[in-house]
Design a protein around this motif. Structure first.
Motif, PDB file in Angstrom:
ATOM      1  N   GLY A  86      24.764   7.327  88.908  1.00  0.00           N
ATOM      2  CA  GLY A  86      25.178   6.069  89.775  1.00  0.00           C
ATOM      3  C   GLY A  86      23.639   5.271  89.589  1.00  0.00           C
ATOM      4  O   GLY A  86      24.672   3.880  88.999  1.00  0.00           O
ATOM      5  N   TRP A  87      22.694   5.608  89.491  1.00  0.00           N
ATOM      6  CA  TRP A  87      22.355   4.675  88.443  1.00  0.00           C
ATOM      7  C   TRP A  87      22.749   3.846  86.982  1.00  0.00           C
ATOM      8  O   TRP A  87      22.223   3.145  86.596  1.00  0.00           O
ATOM      9  N   TYR A  88      23.018   4.880  86.466  1.00  0.00           N
ATOM     10  CA  TYR A  88      24.194   4.388  84.925  1.00  0.00           C
ATOM     11  C   TYR A  88      24.511   3.327  85.107  1.00  0.00           C
ATOM     12  O   TYR A  88      25.175   2.441  84.840  1.00  0.00           O
ATOM     13  N   ALA A  89      26.120   4.160  85.888  1.00  0.00           N
ATOM     14  CA  ALA A  89      27.143   3.337  86.402  1.00  0.00           C
ATOM     15  C   ALA A  89      26.203   1.593  87.197  1.00  0.00           C
ATOM     16  O   ALA A  89      26.796   0.293  86.454  1.00  0.00           O
ATOM     17  N   ASP A  90      25.176   1.318  87.555  1.00  0.00           N
ATOM     18  CA  ASP A  90      24.578  -0.057  87.993  1.00  0.00           C
ATOM     19  C   ASP A  90      24.391  -0.524  87.115  1.00  0.00           C
ATOM     20  O   ASP A  90      24.201  -1.514  87.023  1.00  0.00           O
ATOM     21  N   LEU A  91      23.259   0.157  86.341  1.00  0.00           N
ATOM     22  CA  LEU A  91      23.427  -0.676  84.893  1.00  0.00           C
ATOM     23  C   LEU A  91      23.851  -0.811  83.539  1.00  0.00           C
ATOM     24  O   LEU A  91      24.272  -1.514  83.174  1.00  0.00           O
ATOM     25  N   MET A  92      25.640  -0.449  83.605  1.00  0.00           N
ATOM     26  CA  MET A  92      26.276  -0.680  83.141  1.00  0.00           C
ATOM     27  C   MET A  92      26.570  -2.634  83.294  1.00  0.00           C
ATOM     28  O   MET A  92      26.618  -3.457  82.711  1.00  0.00           O
ATOM     29  N   GLY A  93      26.548  -3.154  84.704  1.00  0.00           N
ATOM     30  CA  GLY A  93      26.551  -4.421  84.705  1.00  0.00           C
ATOM     31  C   GLY A  93      27.732  -5.046  84.924  1.00  0.00           C
ATOM     32  O   GLY A  93      27.680  -5.964  85.902  1.00  0.00           O
ATOM     33  N   TYR A  94      29.105  -4.161  85.194  1.00  0.00           N
ATOM     34  CA  TYR A  94      30.222  -4.706  85.030  1.00  0.00           C
ATOM     35  C   TYR A  94      30.210  -4.889  86.928  1.00  0.00           C
ATOM     36  O   TYR A  94      30.969  -5.839  87.662  1.00  0.00           O
ATOM     37  N   ARG A  95      29.037  -3.855  88.017  1.00  0.00           N
ATOM     38  CA  ARG A  95      29.369  -4.268  89.287  1.00  0.00           C
ATOM     39  C   ARG A  95      28.087  -5.720  89.326  1.00  0.00           C
ATOM     40  O   ARG A  95      28.813  -6.211  90.584  1.00  0.00           O
ATOM     41  N   ARG A  96      27.983  -6.475  88.200  1.00  0.00           N
ATOM     42  CA  ARG A  96      27.094  -7.750  88.628  1.00  0.00           C
ATOM     43  C   ARG A  96      27.630  -8.403  89.083  1.00  0.00           C
ATOM     44  O   ARG A  96      27.749  -9.708  88.611  1.00  0.00           O
ATOM     45  N   MET A  97      29.081  -8.498  87.363  1.00  0.00           N
ATOM     46  CA  MET A  97      30.446  -9.272  87.928  1.00  0.00           C
ATOM     47  C   MET A  97      31.329  -9.683  88.596  1.00  0.00           C
ATOM     48  O   MET A  97      32.081  -9.771  88.878  1.00  0.00           O
ATOM     49  N   GLY A  98      31.200  -8.308  89.375  1.00  0.00           N
ATOM     50  CA  GLY A  98      32.691  -7.772  91.135  1.00  0.00           C
ATOM     51  C   GLY A  98      33.898  -7.117  90.631  1.00  0.00           C
ATOM     52  O   GLY A  98      34.579  -7.316  90.775  1.00  0.00           O
ATOM     53  N   LEU A  99      33.199  -6.477  89.328  1.00  0.00           N
ATOM     54  CA  LEU A  99      34.196  -5.635  88.716  1.00  0.00           C
ATOM     55  C   LEU A  99      34.745  -4.629  89.041  1.00  0.00           C
ATOM     56  O   LEU A  99      33.682  -3.962  89.271  1.00  0.00           O
ATOM     57  N   LYS A 100      35.950  -4.113  88.877  1.00  0.00           N
ATOM     58  CA  LYS A 100      35.595  -1.803  89.104  1.00  0.00           C
ATOM     59  C   LYS A 100      35.445  -1.863  87.797  1.00  0.00           C
ATOM     60  O   LYS A 100      36.114  -2.135  87.241  1.00  0.00           O
ATOM     61  N   TYR A 101      35.251   0.105  88.200  1.00  0.00           N
ATOM     62  CA  TYR A 101      34.801   0.719  87.101  1.00  0.00           C
ATOM     63  C   TYR A 101      36.846   0.803  85.748  1.00  0.00           C
ATOM     64  O   TYR A 101      36.804   0.302  85.439  1.00  0.00           O
TER      65      TYR A 101
END
Lengths: 127, 444
Positions: free
Chosen positions: A28-43
């Motif tokens: 979960g921490w790593y997925a947040d770190l990826m930064g795509y969620r900050r761009m409003g994207l889904k995996y």
């Protein structure tokens, strides 16, 4: 292994309850770190789509899913132009990060491999 | 497909008309038609599903699952048609591709047909392969997946092209329109999905679950023994839930007139009359009496409609349903003048049918008997004729309906004709509507 989804250890880890419990917080921490969620994207927005099988899977999305996907892409590219993340209120929440495309890709891959099996079948006469 | 056109062609079988010297031999053959008519084994109720099979030693077998799921019972237009084309797609047992490929390896043919009252799922295969093919049919009944992508990728395009093909055929279109005008709802519902109709997966799924139940399905087999088929059906459909038959309000006849512009096909006029109640044998005799198709190629028939201009055609249309009948004459010609001339003759012949001569009646009865008996010789005919009887659990044979034709006499025919003509006609014109005749111009 070499499908559109790439190699993954997730099924093995998920099968082992103890391992899953240990790995999950890091994941979960790593997925947040990826930064795509900050761009409003889904995996699933990040899946390589320049492949015939993923294209077929994209064709199976409902109209609403397709619209939402396009909206997220446009919002993300605007954020990219501005060299800034979206305002925090628009960040994708972890619970919204659903796998909306993966099941379709998996079923397309399964169909393709089934077709491969039937195409290369050796027929034997019944004894 | 069992829609309009197929029904029409089956109505006009070529009848054997031997030379005059052989007439005696022919009449005796007609008389024994009731004896040689193919008899089905009695209908067996297997775990709530009616099963009937006949084995005449054919090299191939066929099994048909007949479901009371025609367009008459649909709750949304086009659902029955979508369900028909969903046949043999993926089920929880095997995918659509596996069904097709395995059927090819076995050398079998899978087909589905839709009529206004029934959905028929048929498998034809070599003897010995019944286990696989019955399983294919029953797995569609019990565990079809109805996936959204199959609807959009393969079912909907087929539905659309079938509807376009049907709409471009003026005869099919006229008969379709006639059903709508004659019966409005129920039997009047369009058989095929409209070109732009929106049917979603959930509608198809709920329709399927409402019609796929015990008591709503009959299994007919040819070239397969009753015991073998019963055993297979018991194994595969034993766990099927019992569902009430889909509701259908009793048909009533309305009639009316409509004119539809079309070009490219023959100019077409359909003059129809409807009756409600169980189909009467008199109308079958009337259709045989009016049928202008000669029994010998290149000869002229002795039907009262025989005098129509060259290039025009008149086909009697006799479509019996469980509680109503649509009877009519389909008049087609290259030119509207031809339609007008042929239509006048056809209407005059129809009105004059109550004054039928004794010998003409005899001829018509023989023709009707042959048509009824020969229909049972083909597999599709067996399903269309005997299917509804098997579904109803009645004895599945045509001997009864053939001997009923014998009882038709001139007064019964006259009565049937006059009650038929008393109703408001269903008049359809398809083609050049500016010059095609109106109903009153043909003497209706």
């Amino acid at each position: 292994m070499f499908g559109p989804l790439g190699p993954s250890l997730a099924p093995t880890i998920k099968a082992n309850r103890g391992l899953y419990k240990i790995i999950k917080p890091f994941a979960g921490w790593y997925a947040d770190l990826m930064g795509y969620r900050r761009m409003g994207l889904k995996y699933d927005d990040l899946l390589v789509e320049e492949r015939p099988d993923v294209q077929r899977a994209l064709g199976r999305l409902t109209d609403k899913e397709q619209y939402d996907r396009t909206f997220r892409f446009r919002r993300a590219s605007q954020a990219s132009i501005l060299h800034a993340d979206l305002p925090k209120s628009q960040w994708l929440k972890p619970e919204e990060d659903t796998r909306y495309l993966t099941p379709h890709v998996e079923s397309v891959v399964e169909e393709d491999s089934e077709r491969q099996v039937w195409d290369t079948l050796a027929v034997e006469r019944k004894k | 497909m069992l829609h309009g056109l197929r029904a029409l062609t089956s109505l006009a079988p070529t009848l054997p008309n031997p030379p005059f010297t052989m007439l005696a031999a022919r009449t005796s053959a007609v008389r024994s038609a009731s004896r040689v008519a193919r008899n089905f084994a009695t209908v067996v109720d297997t775990a709530g599903v009616k099963v009937a099979a006949v084995d005449n030693g054919e090299a191939t077998s066929s099994v048909t699952f007949l479901v009371k799921a025609g367009s008459r019972f649909e709750n949304k237009p086009g659902v029955a048609h979508a369900l028909q084309n969903f046949a043999f797609k993926s089920t929880s047992k095997r995918s659509g591709l596996a069904t097709i490929r395995a059927a090819e390896l076995y050398g079998g043919i899978l087909s589905s047909a839709l009529s206004r009252e029934h959905l028929a799922l048929t498998a034809e295969f070599l003897r010995g392969d019944e286990e696989y093919f019955v399983d294919v049919l029953s797995s569609f009944i019990t565990s079809a997946k109805f996936t959204r992508h199959e609807l959009f990728e393969s079912v909907a395009p087929v539905c659309a092209s079938e509807s376009i093909a049907a709409a471009s055929n003026p005869a099919t279109r006229a008969v379709e329109l006639a059903h709508g005008l004659a019966f409005r709802s129920g039997l009047g519902a369009p058989l095929l999905a409209t070109e732009h109709g929106h049917v979603d997966v959930d509608t198809v799924k709920s329709y399927a679950s409402s019609v796929f139940g015990k008591g709503n399905i009959a299994v007919l087999g040819t070239g397969i023994s009753q015991e073998a088929l019963t055993k297979l059906v018991e194994k595969s459909l034993g766990s099927l839930s019992t569902s009430a038959a889909p509701s259908a309000s009793p048909s009533s006849y309305y009639g009316g007139e409509t004119r539809v512009d079309a070009h490219g096909g023959a100019e077409t006029v359909f003059i129809g009359f409807g009756t409600t109640g169980t189909p009467s044998t008199e109308l079958a005799v009337l259709a045989a009496h009016l049928n202008p198709q000669p029994s010998v190629k290149w000869s002229e028939s002795t039907s009262p409609i025989a005098g129509i201009p060259i290039g025009a055609s008149v086909q009697p249309v006799y479509l019996p349903y469980s509680d109503a009948t649509l009877f009519g004459l389909l008049v087609q010609a290259e030119t509207t003048e031809g339609v007008k001339a042929a239509g006048k003759i056809a209407v005059a012949a129809l009105k004059d049918a109550s004054n039928i001569k004794a010998e003409d009646l005899k001829k018509a009865v023989a023709k009707a008997k042959f048509a009824a008996a020969s229909l049972v010789d083909s597999r599709s005919g067996i399903v269309s004729v005997l299917g509804s009887k098997v579904l109803a659990g009645a004895s599945a044979s045509v001997t009864g309906s053939i001997s009923a034709l014998d009882k038709v006499d001139a007064s019964a025919l006259a009565r049937a004709t006059s009650t038929l003509l008393k109703a408001k006609p269903t008049y359809i014109a398809v083609g050049d509507i500016k010059t095609l005749p109106y109903a009153d111009e043909l003497g209706l």
